[in-house]
Design a protein around this motif. Structure first.
Motif, PDB file in Angstrom:
ATOM      1  N   LEU A   1       0.830  -1.206   0.000  1.00  0.00           N
ATOM      2  CA  LEU A   1       0.000   0.000   0.000  1.00  0.00           C
ATOM      3  C   LEU A   1       0.865   1.258   0.000  1.00  0.00           C
ATOM      4  O   LEU A   1       0.564   2.228  -0.708  1.00  0.00           O
ATOM      5  N   ILE A   2       1.929   1.256   0.785  1.00  0.00           N
ATOM      6  CA  ILE A   2       2.813   2.421   0.838  1.00  0.00           C
ATOM      7  C   ILE A   2       3.441   2.689  -0.521  1.00  0.00           C
ATOM      8  O   ILE A   2       3.546   3.840  -0.968  1.00  0.00           O
ATOM      9  N   LEU A   3       3.859   1.635  -1.206  1.00  0.00           N
ATOM     10  CA  LEU A   3       4.493   1.801  -2.520  1.00  0.00           C
ATOM     11  C   LEU A   3       3.531   2.349  -3.562  1.00  0.00           C
ATOM     12  O   LEU A   3       3.958   2.966  -4.545  1.00  0.00           O
ATOM     13  N   LYS A   4       2.228   2.140  -3.358  1.00  0.00           N
ATOM     14  CA  LYS A   4       1.227   2.624  -4.307  1.00  0.00           C
ATOM     15  C   LYS A   4       0.748   4.041  -4.011  1.00  0.00           C
ATOM     16  O   LYS A   4       0.016   4.626  -4.814  1.00  0.00           O
ATOM     17  N   LEU A   5       1.150   4.590  -2.882  1.00  0.00           N
ATOM     18  CA  LEU A   5       0.695   5.935  -2.533  1.00  0.00           C
ATOM     19  C   LEU A   5       1.264   6.967  -3.490  1.00  0.00           C
ATOM     20  O   LEU A   5       2.434   6.899  -3.880  1.00  0.00           O
TER      21      LEU A   5
ATOM     22  N   ARG B   1       4.062   9.443   0.516  1.00  0.00           N
ATOM     23  CA  ARG B   1       4.662   8.119   0.615  1.00  0.00           C
ATOM     24  C   ARG B   1       5.869   8.118   1.555  1.00  0.00           C
ATOM     25  O   ARG B   1       6.020   7.223   2.391  1.00  0.00           O
ATOM     26  N   GLY B   2       6.719   9.130   1.431  1.00  0.00           N
ATOM     27  CA  GLY B   2       7.921   9.174   2.252  1.00  0.00           C
ATOM     28  C   GLY B   2       7.599   9.297   3.733  1.00  0.00           C
ATOM     29  O   GLY B   2       8.218   8.632   4.576  1.00  0.00           O
ATOM     30  N   VAL B   3       6.629  10.135   4.061  1.00  0.00           N
ATOM     31  CA  VAL B   3       6.251  10.328   5.462  1.00  0.00           C
ATOM     32  C   VAL B   3       5.674   9.043   6.047  1.00  0.00           C
ATOM     33  O   VAL B   3       6.046   8.609   7.148  1.00  0.00           O
ATOM     34  N   VAL B   4       4.757   8.419   5.319  1.00  0.00           N
ATOM     35  CA  VAL B   4       4.127   7.191   5.804  1.00  0.00           C
ATOM     36  C   VAL B   4       5.164   6.078   5.950  1.00  0.00           C
ATOM     37  O   VAL B   4       5.166   5.335   6.943  1.00  0.00           O
TER      38      VAL B   4
END
Length: 222
Positions: A134-138, A142-145
């Motif tokens: 999910l993070i890679l698809k943001l 993305r960096g913060v998460v």
């Protein structure tokens, strides 16, 4: 004779994940990482090792290694399916963690202990893989998460032996395992609610049956 053409096939648009969807698998993965190291100690033999009479080699082969191997095997599943089906991956992952915690907490010996640790590892790996997917698809944040997720995971790994020692010294290692159950229930509720929110949002993006999207540039005029 006038023949009514069949309604056009309507497909759901692909919805990009948003940052709050990471909460479900992310929280489950944090619980799993916590359970990975909660049975260990930095300064000697853990309560689990003492109560079950395990040697240092047995702890490595029965307690630590099965967890790590199962986690590594389940991560690819989460990576492949987690971005598209986060709830469908996270809920079974939490189930594996739940069963693993129960088996570890009530184990009479090394056999059920190994099975419990392996099941917990499967749940941890699947949830962690789904969170990473999910993070890679943001598209935004993305960096913060990713930074928050990585820091939280490292903190869970480091704090677990300390918290586990405090609970185990007072109440026994079995209670330190059972203490994870309320957090797993919270992760399950969060994942279910986020899944319903995502499904509702996707349904709102689909036009009524038989009414296609207007072509690009259509303004509604004659």
């Amino acid at each position: 004779m006038h023949v009514t053409p069949p309604p056009p096939h309507v497909t759901r648009p692909v919805v990009e994940p948003v940052w709050w969807q990471v909460f479900g698998p992310g929280f489950a993965a944090l619980v799993g990482l916590f359970m990975l190291t909660v049975v260990h100690r930095f300064d000697g033999r853990s309560a689990l090792q003492l109560d079950l009479g395990l040697s240092g080699q047995s702890v490595l082969l029965i307690v630590l290694l099965p967890y790590l191997v199962a986690t590594a095997l389940a991560v690819p599943v989460g990576l492949l399916l987690g971005a598209r089906f986060p709830t469908a991956v996270t809920v079974p992952a939490i189930g594996f963690l739940f069963l693993g915690v129960l088996l570890t907490a009530f184990t009479p010996g090394s056999g059920l202990l190994l099975a419990g640790r392996a099941l917990s590892g499967l749940g941890t790996g699947a949830a962690a893989g789904a969170a990473v997917a999910l993070i890679l698809k943001l598209r935004a944040g993305r960096g913060v998460v990713a930074g928050v997720a990585a820091a939280s995971g490292a903190l869970a790994l480091l704090l677990a032996p300390v918290v586990g020692r405090l609970i185990s010294d007072a109440l026994g290692f079995r209670v330190s395992q059972l203490a994870a159950i309320p957090f797993l229930l919270v992760a399950l509720i969060v994942s279910a609610v986020l899944g319903l929110v995502k499904l509702t949002a996707a349904n709102r993006r689909v036009p009524p049956h038989g009414v296609p999207y207007p072509p690009a540039g259509f303004t509604g005029g004659p």
